[in-house]
Design a protein around this motif. Structure first.
Motif, PDB file in Angstrom:
ATOM      1  N   GLU A  87       5.927   5.752   3.827  1.00  0.00           N
ATOM      2  CA  GLU A  87       5.420   5.220   5.094  1.00  0.00           C
ATOM      3  C   GLU A  87       5.015   3.761   4.886  1.00  0.00           C
ATOM      4  N   ASP A  88       5.331   2.924   5.851  1.00  0.00           N
ATOM      5  CA  ASP A  88       4.887   1.529   5.792  1.00  0.00           C
ATOM      6  C   ASP A  88       3.444   1.486   6.278  1.00  0.00           C
ATOM      7  N   MET A  89       2.517   1.376   5.341  1.00  0.00           N
ATOM      8  CA  MET A  89       1.090   1.400   5.665  1.00  0.00           C
ATOM      9  C   MET A  89       0.466   0.009   5.673  1.00  0.00           C
ATOM     10  N   ASN A  90       1.257  -1.027   5.415  1.00  0.00           N
ATOM     11  CA  ASN A  90       0.714  -2.380   5.334  1.00  0.00           C
ATOM     12  C   ASN A  90       0.093  -2.858   6.642  1.00  0.00           C
ATOM     13  N   ASP A  91       0.568  -2.337   7.760  1.00  0.00           N
ATOM     14  CA  ASP A  91       0.013  -2.732   9.060  1.00  0.00           C
ATOM     15  C   ASP A  91      -0.845  -1.645   9.700  1.00  0.00           C
ATOM     16  N   LYS A  92      -1.036  -0.556   9.012  1.00  0.00           N
ATOM     17  CA  LYS A  92      -1.715   0.602   9.593  1.00  0.00           C
ATOM     18  C   LYS A  92      -3.236   0.569   9.457  1.00  0.00           C
ATOM     19  N   TYR A  93      -3.756  -0.103   8.431  1.00  0.00           N
ATOM     20  CA  TYR A  93      -5.185  -0.072   8.141  1.00  0.00           C
ATOM     21  C   TYR A  93      -5.788  -1.468   8.230  1.00  0.00           C
ATOM     22  N   SER A  94      -6.991  -1.532   8.763  1.00  0.00           N
ATOM     23  CA  SER A  94      -7.636  -2.829   8.986  1.00  0.00           C
ATOM     24  C   SER A  94      -8.050  -3.529   7.694  1.00  0.00           C
ATOM     25  N   PHE A  95      -8.154  -2.799   6.589  1.00  0.00           N
ATOM     26  CA  PHE A  95      -8.550  -3.409   5.322  1.00  0.00           C
ATOM     27  C   PHE A  95      -7.399  -4.064   4.574  1.00  0.00           C
ATOM     28  N   LEU A 120       0.848  -1.196   0.000  1.00  0.00           N
ATOM     29  CA  LEU A 120       0.000   0.000   0.000  1.00  0.00           C
ATOM     30  C   LEU A 120       0.883   1.246   0.000  1.00  0.00           C
ATOM     31  N   ASN A 121       0.561   2.188  -0.890  1.00  0.00           N
ATOM     32  CA  ASN A 121       1.311   3.446  -0.905  1.00  0.00           C
ATOM     33  C   ASN A 121       0.361   4.635  -0.935  1.00  0.00           C
ATOM     34  N   HIS A 122       0.929   5.828  -0.855  1.00  0.00           N
ATOM     35  CA  HIS A 122       0.130   7.045  -0.756  1.00  0.00           C
ATOM     36  C   HIS A 122      -0.689   7.337  -2.012  1.00  0.00           C
ATOM     37  N   HIS A 123      -0.336   6.760  -3.136  1.00  0.00           N
ATOM     38  CA  HIS A 123      -1.122   6.949  -4.357  1.00  0.00           C
ATOM     39  C   HIS A 123      -2.425   6.140  -4.307  1.00  0.00           C
ATOM     40  N   PHE A 176     -14.355  -4.786   1.433  1.00  0.00           N
ATOM     41  CA  PHE A 176     -13.203  -4.284   0.688  1.00  0.00           C
ATOM     42  C   PHE A 176     -11.933  -4.766   1.359  1.00  0.00           C
ATOM     43  N   THR A 177     -11.022  -5.303   0.558  1.00  0.00           N
ATOM     44  CA  THR A 177      -9.719  -5.738   1.068  1.00  0.00           C
ATOM     45  C   THR A 177      -8.627  -5.284   0.116  1.00  0.00           C
ATOM     46  N   PHE A 178      -7.562  -4.738   0.682  1.00  0.00           N
ATOM     47  CA  PHE A 178      -6.341  -4.463  -0.070  1.00  0.00           C
ATOM     48  C   PHE A 178      -5.373  -5.576   0.281  1.00  0.00           C
ATOM     49  N   VAL A 179      -4.895  -6.294  -0.714  1.00  0.00           N
ATOM     50  CA  VAL A 179      -3.959  -7.394  -0.489  1.00  0.00           C
ATOM     51  C   VAL A 179      -2.555  -6.927  -0.834  1.00  0.00           C
ATOM     52  N   ALA A 180      -1.683  -6.915   0.178  1.00  0.00           N
ATOM     53  CA  ALA A 180      -0.272  -6.573  -0.010  1.00  0.00           C
ATOM     54  C   ALA A 180       0.518  -7.867  -0.176  1.00  0.00           C
ATOM     55  N   THR A 181       1.243  -7.974  -1.275  1.00  0.00           N
ATOM     56  CA  THR A 181       1.956  -9.215  -1.567  1.00  0.00           C
ATOM     57  C   THR A 181       3.406  -9.227  -1.100  1.00  0.00           C
ATOM     58  N   GLU A 182       3.909  -8.071  -0.654  1.00  0.00           N
ATOM     59  CA  GLU A 182       5.281  -8.022  -0.147  1.00  0.00           C
ATOM     60  C   GLU A 182       5.438  -6.832   0.801  1.00  0.00           C
ATOM     61  N   PRO A 183       6.405  -6.922   1.697  1.00  0.00           N
ATOM     62  CA  PRO A 183       6.663  -5.763   2.561  1.00  0.00           C
ATOM     63  C   PRO A 183       7.258  -4.623   1.731  1.00  0.00           C
ATOM     64  N   ILE A 184       7.070  -3.427   2.210  1.00  0.00           N
ATOM     65  CA  ILE A 184       7.648  -2.278   1.510  1.00  0.00           C
ATOM     66  C   ILE A 184       9.175  -2.387   1.571  1.00  0.00           C
ATOM     67  N   PRO A 185       9.848  -2.227   0.451  1.00  0.00           N
ATOM     68  CA  PRO A 185      11.309  -2.347   0.433  1.00  0.00           C
ATOM     69  C   PRO A 185      11.991  -1.279   1.299  1.00  0.00           C
ATOM     70  N   GLU A 186      13.093  -1.650   1.868  1.00  0.00           N
ATOM     71  CA  GLU A 186      13.867  -0.745   2.719  1.00  0.00           C
ATOM     72  C   GLU A 186      14.250   0.534   1.972  1.00  0.00           C
ATOM     73  N   GLU A 187      14.562   0.409   0.685  1.00  0.00           N
ATOM     74  CA  GLU A 187      14.940   1.598  -0.100  1.00  0.00           C
ATOM     75  C   GLU A 187      13.806   2.613  -0.167  1.00  0.00           C
ATOM     76  N   ARG A 188      12.557   2.138  -0.223  1.00  0.00           N
ATOM     77  CA  ARG A 188      11.400   3.038  -0.228  1.00  0.00           C
ATOM     78  C   ARG A 188      11.243   3.725   1.127  1.00  0.00           C
ATOM     79  N   LEU A 189      11.465   2.983   2.189  1.00  0.00           N
ATOM     80  CA  LEU A 189      11.382   3.573   3.533  1.00  0.00           C
ATOM     81  C   LEU A 189      12.426   4.676   3.686  1.00  0.00           C
ATOM     82  N   LYS A 190      13.624   4.446   3.162  1.00  0.00           N
ATOM     83  CA  LYS A 190      14.692   5.456   3.230  1.00  0.00           C
ATOM     84  C   LYS A 190      14.349   6.700   2.411  1.00  0.00           C
ATOM     85  N   MET A 191      13.498   6.520   1.384  1.00  0.00           N
ATOM     86  CA  MET A 191      13.063   7.656   0.553  1.00  0.00           C
ATOM     87  C   MET A 191      11.929   8.430   1.214  1.00  0.00           C
ATOM     88  N   GLY A 192      11.420   7.926   2.330  1.00  0.00           N
ATOM     89  CA  GLY A 192      10.368   8.638   3.043  1.00  0.00           C
ATOM     90  C   GLY A 192       8.990   8.024   2.940  1.00  0.00           C
TER      91      GLY A 192
END
Length: 79
Positions: free
Chosen positions: A47-55, A10-13, A29-45
């Motif tokens: 947000e890891d939203m995969n665990d933030k929302y109940s959907f 999940l990303n801000h877009h 409604f369900t958003f299915v995330a197939t992989e964790p957000i890469p470390e390089e994306r976290l370093k770019m700013g």
């Protein structure tokens, strides 16, 4: 109506669409995330939203989640 949105993470877009779908459909409604957000994306700013929302369902966290995501693909009206 059951809607499932599959993506790598999940990303801000995608978030505004997902929030609106969840507002309208709730547990159908369900958003299915197939992989964790890469470390390089976290370093770019990003947000890891995969665990933030109940959907969000993280397929990479357990076999049970993986199987649930697979079943959602079969059972949903829109994928």
């Amino acid at each position: 109506m059951k809607i499932t949105f599959y993506s790598n993470f999940l990303n801000h877009h995608q978030l505004p669409f997902c929030l609106e779908m969840y507002k309208r459909l709730g547990k159908d409604f369900t958003f299915v995330a197939t992989e964790p957000i890469p470390e390089e994306r976290l370093k770019m700013g990003y947000e890891d939203m995969n665990d933030k929302y109940s959907f969000v369902l993280n397929t990479y966290q357990s076999q049970e989640n993986y199987e649930k995501a697979f079943q959602l693909g079969k059972d949903s009206d829109v994928v």
